[in-house]
Design a protein around this motif. Structure first.
Motif: not given
Length: 156
Positions: A32, A35, A39-44, A84
């Protein structure tokens, strides 16, 4: 056609240092936190890891146990609502995992951030080495002082 090149953020090493934790005797960063820095989503970020799992042996990445994650969150004073709504504990990336992550994310931002993270880790290790050296010198001085004290007391 306009140039829509994304601006790369330069992070303060103190900010990065605060995101490096010692878990299982290894310095790691959580998915997290990475990410946010990349500068990306944790999921991505985690999807890219799963797509390239052969590049991430256990020495590079591991999932925290529920107990490790709860312990870490209590140490850094983050409330459970601040996670989150995670269903699973985060992945922890070692220095090698951080470097590999920049390769699979393959963006200019990922490379720049990775370099900043590695510089921060190396600097913190250098600082630790300097502290150890100072401590060892202090230790030798303390022993010499104790020896001298014993001699003075023996002479009396």
């Amino acid at each position: 056609m306009g140039n829509h090149k994304k601006e790369i953020i330069v992070y303060d090493t103190n900010l990065i240092q605060k995101k490096i934790y010692m878990i299982r005797g290894v310095r790691v960063m959580l998915d997290e936190d990475l990410a946010i820095l990349y500068d990306v989503e944790t999921k991505r970020l985690n999807e890219q890891v799963k797509r390239n799992i052969e590049r991430f042996p256990e020495k590079f990445i591991f999932r925290l146990s529920k107990e490790e994650y709860e312990n870490l969150m209590s140490q850094i004073a983050i409330s459970s609502s601040g996670n989150g709504g995670r269903r699973k504990p985060p992945y922890a990336f070692t220095e090698q995992g951080v470097a590999m992550l920049s390769a699979v994310l393959s963006s200019e931002t990922a490379v720049k951030v990775c370099i900043q993270i590695i510089i921060t880790i190396v600097n913190s290790l250098n600082d630790l080495g300097k502290k150890w050296f100072a401590f060892s010198k202090m230790d030798k001085t303390a022993f010499a002082l104790m020896d001298n004290l014993k001699k003075v007391m023996a002479d009396e």
